[in-house]
Design an enzyme around this catalytic site. Structure first.
Site, mmCIF file in Angstrom:
data_model
loop_
_atom_site.group_PDB
_atom_site.id
_atom_site.type_symbol
_atom_site.label_atom_id
_atom_site.label_comp_id
_atom_site.label_asym_id
_atom_site.label_seq_id
_atom_site.Cartn_x
_atom_site.Cartn_y
_atom_site.Cartn_z
ATOM 1 N N GLU A 104 0.893 -1.559 -0.318
ATOM 2 C CA GLU A 104 -0.134 0.086 0.027
ATOM 3 C C GLU A 104 0.837 1.508 0.050
ATOM 4 O O GLU A 104 0.586 2.578 0.130
ATOM 5 C CB GLU A 104 -0.822 -0.351 1.913
ATOM 6 C CG GLU A 104 -1.822 -1.177 1.651
ATOM 7 C CD GLU A 104 -3.137 -1.423 2.128
ATOM 8 O OE1 GLU A 104 -4.344 -0.387 1.925
ATOM 9 O OE2 GLU A 104 -2.596 -0.850 3.212
ATOM 10 N N HIS A 123 -0.530 5.111 7.760
ATOM 11 C CA HIS A 123 -1.912 4.526 7.544
ATOM 12 C C HIS A 123 -1.462 3.739 8.511
ATOM 13 O O HIS A 123 -1.188 3.132 8.539
ATOM 14 C CB HIS A 123 -1.715 3.893 5.840
ATOM 15 C CG HIS A 123 -2.462 2.732 5.683
ATOM 16 N ND1 HIS A 123 -3.885 3.550 5.886
ATOM 17 C CD2 HIS A 123 -3.397 1.414 5.086
ATOM 18 C CE1 HIS A 123 -4.491 2.473 5.696
ATOM 19 N NE2 HIS A 123 -4.113 0.785 5.417
ATOM 20 N N HIS A 125 -4.892 1.083 10.217
ATOM 21 C CA HIS A 125 -6.218 0.317 10.626
ATOM 22 C C HIS A 125 -6.922 0.102 11.862
ATOM 23 O O HIS A 125 -7.382 -0.679 11.977
ATOM 24 C CB HIS A 125 -6.812 -0.993 10.084
ATOM 25 C CG HIS A 125 -5.453 -1.451 9.124
ATOM 26 N ND1 HIS A 125 -4.497 -2.704 8.674
ATOM 27 C CD2 HIS A 125 -5.456 -0.897 8.126
ATOM 28 C CE1 HIS A 125 -3.663 -2.257 8.164
ATOM 29 N NE2 HIS A 125 -4.297 -1.392 7.046
ATOM 30 N N HIS A 196 -11.695 -0.664 6.173
ATOM 31 C CA HIS A 196 -9.979 -1.292 5.972
ATOM 32 C C HIS A 196 -9.104 0.526 7.611
ATOM 33 O O HIS A 196 -8.993 -0.218 8.048
ATOM 34 C CB HIS A 196 -9.415 -0.077 4.547
ATOM 35 C CG HIS A 196 -8.462 -0.270 4.305
ATOM 36 N ND1 HIS A 196 -7.957 -0.939 3.242
ATOM 37 C CD2 HIS A 196 -7.329 -0.034 4.660
ATOM 38 C CE1 HIS A 196 -7.013 -0.753 3.345
ATOM 39 N NE2 HIS A 196 -6.250 -1.010 4.348
HETATM 40 ZN ZN LIG Z 1 -4.467 -1.046 5.109
#
Ligand SMILES: [Zn+2]
Length: 264
Positions: A104, A123, A125, A196
């Site tokens: 990602e 980023h 979760h 996500h």
């Molecule tokens: Zn992710």
């Protein structure tokens, strides 16, 4: 004279991109400082539950705005300086580095390419964030610490942009998906990704970490408050004024958080 200067600048940036990450660290104190701070930020994000075995943070190369640094595919809590790779704004690894990269990384290349005002992207979760994207509930600032959320975080819906099939593995695994996520972020600093997680951005590593941590705390508090009744959110005016005040003080939590992750 001006032409000479342009050529010299071009020569310097070509030289910078030719040098490996280790060579740039040895030659340029700003690069060394950015990479060392990036490593600490990885550990803090894990310690503060903003990432777990998954999740990542990037920083734009201070000597070349068209590249960024990000760890190889490894859990954030164990990242070291030797794990840091350099990428271009299409998420391509530089210097012939063939180590496995995060799938990602396009989250970082997409946002850093489209938002020159941002220098660091995170980023993760974190579970408290997830219910907002799932239900379409707007994550809004409930206190001064998360005033950067402004009028509310946008929600990225991958089904609207995935081609040719709206059913995907939910990963931001291409340049196009990275660009689409960046479009959802718009001019804000935090975007939710339905089913996500989240992406956060700032002009510095420390501010990006601050925003990730406090957006997650906001999510927990807002969820509790919504169970009790009508929630009073910060007005856009309050949010703008509070953001200006609180973001001058981010060195304080950074000191606390970095002390906690210092290796003995
Ligand atoms: Zn992710």
């Amino acid at each position: 004279m001006k032409q000479c200067l342009i050529f010299f600048t071009f020569f310097l940036s070509a030289l910078a991109s030719a040098a490996s990450v280790q060579e740039q660290m040895a030659q340029n104190p700003a690069v060394k400082a950015a990479i060392e701070e990036l490593v600490i930020a990885n550990h803090i994000l894990y310690d503060q539950n903003a990432v777990d075995g998954y999740g990542h943070i990037s920083v734009r190369n201070p000597s070349n705005p068209n590249t960024f640094f990000l760890a190889r595919s490894i859990a954030p809590s164990v990242v070291t300086v030797d794990d840091i790779m350099e990428f271009d704004m299409d998420g391509k690894a530089l210097h012939g580095d063939t180590r496995v990269a995060y799938g990602e990384r396009y989250i970082h290349s997409g946002i850093l390419k489209n938002r020159p005002d941002l220098n660091s992207v995170i980023h993760g979760h974190a579970p408290p964030i997830l219910p907002y994207g799932l239900t379409g509930t707007t994550l809004k600032p409930v206190y001064h610490m998360s005033s950067f959320l402004g009028e509310g975080a946008p929600i990225f819906e991958i089904r609207n942009v995935a081609k040719p099939n709206p059913d995907t593995d939910m990963f931001i695994s291409s340049v196009d998906l990275g660009n689409a996520l960046s479009q959802s972020l718009g001019l804000q600093y935090f975007v939710l990704m339905r089913g996500h997680g989240y992406a956060a951005g700032a002009d510095s590593i420390r501010k990006a970490v601050f925003r990730a941590v406090y957006a997650i705390q906001n999510a927990s508090i807002q969820g509790e408050a919504m169970k009790m009744g009508q929630v009073q959110y910060l007005t856009p005016g309050e949010a703008a004024i509070a953001q200006e005040t609180i973001e001058k003080t981010i060195g304080r939590p950074w000191q606390l958080w970095s002390e906690r992750v210092k290796k003995p």
